[in-house]
Design a protein around this motif. Structure first.
Motif, PDB file in Angstrom:
ATOM      1  N   PHE A  48       4.546 -10.305  -6.294  1.00  0.00           N
ATOM      2  CA  PHE A  48       3.095 -10.813  -6.604  1.00  0.00           C
ATOM      3  C   PHE A  48       2.539 -10.276  -7.035  1.00  0.00           C
ATOM      4  N   SER A  49       1.131 -10.913  -7.495  1.00  0.00           N
ATOM      5  CA  SER A  49       0.025 -10.372  -7.666  1.00  0.00           C
ATOM      6  C   SER A  49      -0.739 -11.910  -8.215  1.00  0.00           C
ATOM      7  N   GLY A  50      -2.302 -12.033  -7.334  1.00  0.00           N
ATOM      8  CA  GLY A  50      -2.207 -13.478  -8.119  1.00  0.00           C
ATOM      9  C   GLY A  50      -1.248 -14.528  -6.890  1.00  0.00           C
ATOM     10  N   GLY A  81       4.274 -10.515 -11.799  1.00  0.00           N
ATOM     11  CA  GLY A  81       5.233 -10.484 -10.586  1.00  0.00           C
ATOM     12  C   GLY A  81       5.909 -12.038 -10.609  1.00  0.00           C
ATOM     13  N   TYR A  82       6.877 -11.956  -9.621  1.00  0.00           N
ATOM     14  CA  TYR A  82       7.712 -12.819  -9.410  1.00  0.00           C
ATOM     15  C   TYR A  82       7.422 -13.573  -7.736  1.00  0.00           C
ATOM     16  N   ARG A  83       6.974 -15.042  -8.060  1.00  0.00           N
ATOM     17  CA  ARG A  83       6.605 -15.786  -6.833  1.00  0.00           C
ATOM     18  C   ARG A  83       7.964 -16.816  -6.564  1.00  0.00           C
ATOM     19  N   HIS A  92       3.980 -10.778  -1.349  1.00  0.00           N
ATOM     20  CA  HIS A  92       2.606 -10.780  -2.480  1.00  0.00           C
ATOM     21  C   HIS A  92       1.934  -9.159  -2.211  1.00  0.00           C
ATOM     22  N   LYS A  93       1.531  -8.632  -3.236  1.00  0.00           N
ATOM     23  CA  LYS A  93       1.601  -7.520  -3.676  1.00  0.00           C
ATOM     24  C   LYS A  93       0.810  -6.502  -2.943  1.00  0.00           C
TER      25      LYS A  93
END
Length: 240
Positions: free
Chosen positions: A180-182, A226-228, A170-171
């Motif tokens: 990622f964010s969220g 972003g990318y999770r 997470h950011k």
């Protein structure tokens, strides 16, 4: 609320609901779920994320939509779950299996179970706008005409323990290329002593382990940016 560990409480509704499986961790632990730090190094996490992003062809993830006798009929429903499933390279699959054997005794002690069989490892990709609404890993949720939850019916009894390994952070922790964010992991029925819903902001290499039953119903909030990527597995077990 009902206290289920030193720091965590669960909603009265789920605590009092009759469930087919009510596996919980020892109530004297600080938390009712297990977080294993550094299951993989940051470097290996980056390799896996890069492979999924650049090399693997993903397919749309399915959800458990109905029960036909004792058969679950999975299908794609992007109003419930919007994510892609990737395959790992043979090298990373092998590394995961080797590491899991190291941590398996810790998981078994924490939940007082003996793990038996496991599902195929899934690499789940969430990009901007992806999400997964509230769900239980072993059950379908029953709702009334007003959309209110009234119970659960177990459809995957072979799922006793869920493991989720984050290969992207997470950011809140890192602004690296694959982050990622969220996309926070939220436990819908679990709260801290102040009544705040449990929401996890993982680092790359963190593995989250929890029982698959409705007490641990959870969701993935929509990805803002972003990318999770997570490596997810469900495990059957003999419950002590």
């Amino acid at each position: 609320m009902h206290q289920i560990s030193n720091h965590i409480f669960c909603d009265d509704f789920i605590a009092e609901l009759k469930l087919e499986m009510r596996l919980l961790a020892n109530p004297y632990y600080d938390y009712p779920y297990l977080i294993i730090k550094n299951f993989f190094s940051k470097a290996i996490c980056h390799e896996i994320s890069e492979y999924a992003y650049n090399t693997s062809e993903g397919e749309k993830a399915k959800v458990k939509t109905r029960v036909l006798g004792s058969v679950v009929d999975p299908s794609v429903d992007e109003s419930i779950r919007k994510t892609l499933i990737h395959k790992l390279s043979e090298l990373h699959q092998g590394l995961y299996e080797e590491n899991f054997k190291i941590y398996q005794p810790q998981i078994e002690r924490f939940f007082s179970v003996a793990l038996t069989t496991s599902t195929t490892l899934q690499a789940l990709e969430y990009t901007k706008g992806s999400f997964y609404i509230k769900h239980s890993d072993d059950s379908n949720e029953l709702v009334d005409a007003h959309g209110r939850t009234v119970g659960f019916v177990q459809v995957a009894p072979q799922r006793k323990i869920t493991t989720v390994l984050f290969t992207t952070p997470h950011k809140n922790h890192s602004r690296e290329e694959y982050s990622f964010s969220g996309g926070e992991l939220v436990f819908n029925y679990l709260f801290d002593a102040e009544g705040k819903q449990i929401k996890l902001y993982p680092e790359a290499g963190d593995m989250i382990v929890f029982p698959s039953n409705p007490i641990y119903s959870h969701e993935v909030l929509p990805i803002k940016d972003g990318y999770r990527l997570t490596l997810v597995q469900w495990h059957n077990a003999i419950v002590n």
